[in-house]
Design an enzyme around this catalytic site. Structure first.
Site, PDB file in Angstrom:
ATOM      1  N   ASP A 181     -50.871 -24.669 -12.302  1.00  0.00           N
ATOM      2  CA  ASP A 181     -52.260 -24.971 -11.960  1.00  0.00           C
ATOM      3  C   ASP A 181     -53.198 -24.329 -12.964  1.00  0.00           C
ATOM      4  OD1 ASP A 181     -51.839 -22.315 -11.120  1.00  0.00           O
ATOM      5  OD2 ASP A 181     -51.585 -22.929  -9.042  1.00  0.00           O
ATOM      6  N   ASP A 213     -52.291 -17.804   3.369  1.00  0.00           N
ATOM      7  CA  ASP A 213     -52.505 -18.926   4.275  1.00  0.00           C
ATOM      8  C   ASP A 213     -51.433 -20.007   4.100  1.00  0.00           C
ATOM      9  OD1 ASP A 213     -53.206 -19.930   1.811  1.00  0.00           O
ATOM     10  OD2 ASP A 213     -55.251 -20.468   2.353  1.00  0.00           O
ATOM     11  N   GLU A 243     -54.207 -25.984  -0.853  1.00  0.00           N
ATOM     12  CA  GLU A 243     -54.733 -25.246   0.284  1.00  0.00           C
ATOM     13  C   GLU A 243     -54.342 -25.922   1.599  1.00  0.00           C
ATOM     14  OE1 GLU A 243     -55.759 -22.421  -0.341  1.00  0.00           O
ATOM     15  OE2 GLU A 243     -57.536 -22.280  -1.619  1.00  0.00           O
ATOM     16  N   HIS A 293     -50.452 -21.417   1.178  1.00  0.00           N
ATOM     17  CA  HIS A 293     -50.608 -22.363   0.075  1.00  0.00           C
ATOM     18  C   HIS A 293     -49.588 -22.093  -1.027  1.00  0.00           C
ATOM     19  CE1 HIS A 293     -53.393 -19.261  -1.780  1.00  0.00           C
ATOM     20  NE2 HIS A 293     -52.718 -19.640  -2.850  1.00  0.00           N
TER      21      HIS A 293
END
Length: 259
Positions: free
Chosen positions: A66, A135, A142, A137
């Protein structure tokens, strides 16, 4: 999934490096590289093996996972800069063999399509390294990301920006948008290494491994992958309900069965 619970971060790094080294020594390999703090121990171990054992990456290619949108490539916290500083510039990848998404592309959507095509043209990823966010990801996919998503633009949650603020002068300097390989793109890798370290990742690891397949926990998409190895230290494994089973199956792993 194969879940391997190890005593500490050093043991996780050594096992991850074992898997990557085995693939690289078999011949030309395409590696998927994550940034962030989680894989740093693995990269340090691979650098050590390069310097002390002659592990060569001269025939390998690499693709980063990314990139921050709009951040100059030369910025010290661009993922292009980070992966070169922390890993690839310290071994012997050939010139042009490390590929990154262009976070300053004039047409980010076209850049996303180009990046997926370049991975395919290289023959696909052989081993993809992944960390996991608090979380759940992976990459910058996300919560509520499509499980079939391709490389694309994503908006970071405030939690992710907060988690990454330690790398920037101030939280306000963390970009709001990124280009990231999608969950569908990631799942095309032939072997995925998901690494989780520390108690802060325990809930996310439990949701990814033992929870339902759900967009709320993007890493749970790896339950659909035929060859995912999950490497966790004891703190990151602390919320798993079936640790004894994972430890038993790993202890009984046949000597002829590779990771």
């Amino acid at each position: 999934m194969e879940i391997i619970v190890l005593p500490d971060a050093d043991a996780v790094a050594a096992t991850a490096a074992d898997i990557i080294e085995a693939r690289v020594r078999r011949g030309p390999a395409v590696l998927g590289l994550a940034t962030g703090s989680t894989p740093l121990g693995t990269y340090a171990e691979l650098i050590r093996r390069h310097r002390e054992r002659g592990l060569s990456f001269a025939q390998a290619q690499a693709f980063t996972l990314d990139e921050y949108l709009g951040l100059p490539a030369e910025h010290p916290e661009s993922y292009r800069s980070v992966i070169r500083r922390e890993f690839t510039d310290n071994v012997d990848f050939a010139e042009g063999a490390v590929h990154s998404i262009d976070g300053q592309a004039e047409d980010p959507e076209a850049e996303a399509e180009r990046y997926d095509a370049s991975i395919a043209a290289a023959g696909g990823i052989d081993v993809q390294i992944l960390g996991i966010g608090t979380d759940g990801h992976i990459g910058f996919n996300e919560p509520m990301s499509s499980l079939a998503s391709r490389t694309r633009i994503k908006t970071l949650t405030e939690q992710t920006r907060k988690d990454n603020a330690r790398f920037f002068p101030s939280p306000d300097d963390v970009p709001h948008h990124v280009l990231t390989q999608g969950l569908g793109t990631i799942r095309e890798a032939r072997h995925i290494l998901l690494i989780g370290l520390g108690a802060a990742k325990a809930e996310a690891i439990a949701a990814a491994v033992e929870g339902p397949l759900a967009a709320l926990c993007p890493a749970s998409a790896l339950q659909l992958h035929p060859h995912t190895t999950v490497l966790v230290d004891t703190d990151a494994a602390s919320r798993l309900e079936h640790t004894e089973y994972y430890q038993y199956t790993h202890s009984q792993k046949p000597s002829w069965q590779a990771y």
